[in-house]
Design an enzyme around this catalytic site. Sequence first.
Site, PDB file in Angstrom:
ATOM      1  N   CYS A  47       0.858  -1.120   0.006  1.00 27.22           N
ATOM      2  CA  CYS A  47       0.054   0.117  -0.021  1.00 27.22           C
ATOM      3  C   CYS A  47       0.871   1.297   0.096  1.00 27.22           C
ATOM      4  CB  CYS A  47      -0.982   0.161   1.266  1.00 27.22           C
ATOM      5  SG  CYS A  47      -2.087   1.439   1.158  1.00 27.22           S
ATOM      6  N   CYS A 171      -5.360   5.845  -3.995  1.00 27.14           N
ATOM      7  CA  CYS A 171      -4.373   4.602  -3.689  1.00 27.14           C
ATOM      8  C   CYS A 171      -3.180   4.911  -4.236  1.00 27.14           C
ATOM      9  CB  CYS A 171      -5.179   3.320  -4.502  1.00 27.14           C
ATOM     10  SG  CYS A 171      -4.392   2.087  -4.695  1.00 27.14           S
TER      11      CYS A 171
END
Length: 234
Positions: A47, A171
Amino acid sequence: MPVDKIKFLCDRRFGVGADGLMLLNPKSGYDFEMKYYNADGRESTMCGNGGRCLVKFAYDLGIHKNSFRFIAVDGEHEAEIDGNMVNLKMQDVDGIEEYDGDSILNTGSPHYVKMVSDIMDYDVLDKGMEIRHSKDFAKEGINVNFVEEKAPDEIIVRTYERGVEDETLSCGTGVTASALVCYHNEAGYNEVTVTTKGGKLTVKYDRIDDNKFRNIWLCGPAEKVFEGEIEMKP
């Protein structure tokens, strides 16, 4: 960490509420180890924005450095911090695959990139869910990015994330993937400004050729917005 406890913490009605959970663990030879779990409770791949936030969290805990080195599921990462700005070096990328006129690549997590117009009116939830659960991606899942190019060095990105199974505000690995797909120099240094619902980021990288991207940096702010305690049943 047990799946049910992660799902509880990420629940927006009965828990704290989050798209995922990160753990900062001690690791010999590194400043720390990053563990990331999706909101569904399963350990996930890298991430990018989470990595940047964890670097800021480490700094706030007392690891006062300008440069960090940590290990995540996809390998080693470097990071630099300057005030509330955190710059994270991403993994090298060796190739972009064409798929039905769209693009697939891995920037630490697998990403599908689709160019669209009128992105703010685009049905990201339904279209993202359709691609993510299609026969080629249903088993492992894939993150789906919808991208509108505003200028050669400026794009808007909206992302449907697997594990969250919804659109998220930003993201980092998806922003990185989208910027690589939208390179504006045939070879050499690229810098792309990316607008997401969560704010602006910058992706900098060297494009060697169609199959090689090096020195990739994801850059943007990271700020603490909440601090608290929660009791969980054993």
